[in-house]
Design a protein around this motif. Structure first.
Motif, mmCIF file in Angstrom:
data_model
loop_
_atom_site.group_PDB
_atom_site.id
_atom_site.type_symbol
_atom_site.label_atom_id
_atom_site.label_comp_id
_atom_site.label_asym_id
_atom_site.label_seq_id
_atom_site.Cartn_x
_atom_site.Cartn_y
_atom_site.Cartn_z
ATOM 1 N N ASN A 112 44.589 33.180 42.158
ATOM 2 C CA ASN A 112 45.682 32.989 41.426
ATOM 3 C C ASN A 112 46.800 33.570 42.195
ATOM 4 O OD1 ASN A 112 47.760 33.539 39.375
ATOM 5 N ND2 ASN A 112 46.234 32.738 37.982
ATOM 6 N N PRO A 113 47.947 32.936 42.170
ATOM 7 C CA PRO A 113 49.004 33.589 43.013
ATOM 8 C C PRO A 113 49.417 35.032 42.433
ATOM 9 C CG PRO A 113 49.509 31.293 42.410
ATOM 10 C CD PRO A 113 48.438 31.735 41.683
ATOM 11 N N SER A 114 49.175 35.239 41.281
ATOM 12 C CA SER A 114 49.444 36.491 40.875
ATOM 13 C C SER A 114 48.303 37.485 41.178
ATOM 14 C CB SER A 114 49.733 36.709 39.220
ATOM 15 O OG SER A 114 48.628 36.293 38.858
ATOM 16 N N ARG A 115 47.264 37.261 41.588
ATOM 17 C CA ARG A 115 46.280 38.260 41.885
ATOM 18 C C ARG A 115 46.704 39.277 43.180
ATOM 19 N NH1 ARG A 115 41.006 39.323 41.564
ATOM 20 N NH2 ARG A 115 40.313 37.338 40.172
ATOM 21 N N ALA A 116 46.277 40.444 42.854
ATOM 22 C CA ALA A 116 46.722 41.312 44.000
ATOM 23 C C ALA A 116 45.433 41.484 45.111
ATOM 24 C CB ALA A 116 46.924 42.958 43.183
ATOM 25 N N LEU A 117 44.348 41.477 44.650
ATOM 26 C CA LEU A 117 43.134 41.560 45.588
ATOM 27 C C LEU A 117 42.836 40.041 45.583
ATOM 28 C CD1 LEU A 117 40.665 42.781 46.985
ATOM 29 C CD2 LEU A 117 39.588 42.751 44.905
#
Length: 113
Positions: free
Chosen positions: A55-60
Motif C-alpha cells: 500500500n503506498p501509505s505503508r512505512a515498512l
C-alpha cells in the motif's frame, strides 16, 4: 476454489483470512487492497509466499516478485469470464442464496470448458 458473498458496501479484504483458512498454498497473490500485516502473517504461517504490492501509505515496504505478480492477470481474466454470464454481471437474483447458486453454476461451466 472458494468465494463468499458480502454486502456491496463491504470491503473484500476482511474476507481474505477466512478464504485462505484451511487451504495449502505455496503462493498467495492479491492486490494492494489486501496489504495488511495480519493477512501477511496468516499467509506466512501457512508457509506460503505473500505476493501483494505494498500500500503506498505503508512505512515498512515488503519486497514484491513482479514476475510472479504478473500472473495475477489469470484471476482477473476469470472474473471477466464470470461476468460474461448475464445473470452474474447484472445481479438479477433477489436473494444471496440464489445469486450464490448462479455464480457457482457459472464457475462450474467455466471449469468444465
Amino acid at each position: 476454489v472458494r468465494f463468499t458473498l458480502t454486502a456491496g458496501q463491504k470491503g473484500d479484504a476482511p474476507q481474505a483470512a477466512a478464504l485462505i483458512e484451511g487451504l495449502s498454498a505455496e503462493v498467495v497473490m492479491a492486490d494492494a487492497a489486501y496489504d495488511a500485516d495480519h493477512l501477511r502473517q496468516a499467509i506466512a504461517a501457512k508457509g506460503a509466499l505473500a505476493v501483494i504490492p505494498n500500500n503506498p501509505s505503508r512505512a515498512l515496504k515488503y519486497p514484491l516478485d513482479k514476475h510472479l505478480y504478473a500472473q495475477r492477470h489469470l484471476v482477473e481474466c476469470c472474473f471477466s469470464k464470470l461476468k460474461q454470464f448475464r445473470r452474474v454481471a447484472t445481479r438479477f437474483e433477489k436473494t444471496a442464496r440464489n445469486y450464490r447458486a448462479v455464480v457457482t453454476l457459472a464457475a462450474i461451466v467455466l471449469w468444465m470448458r
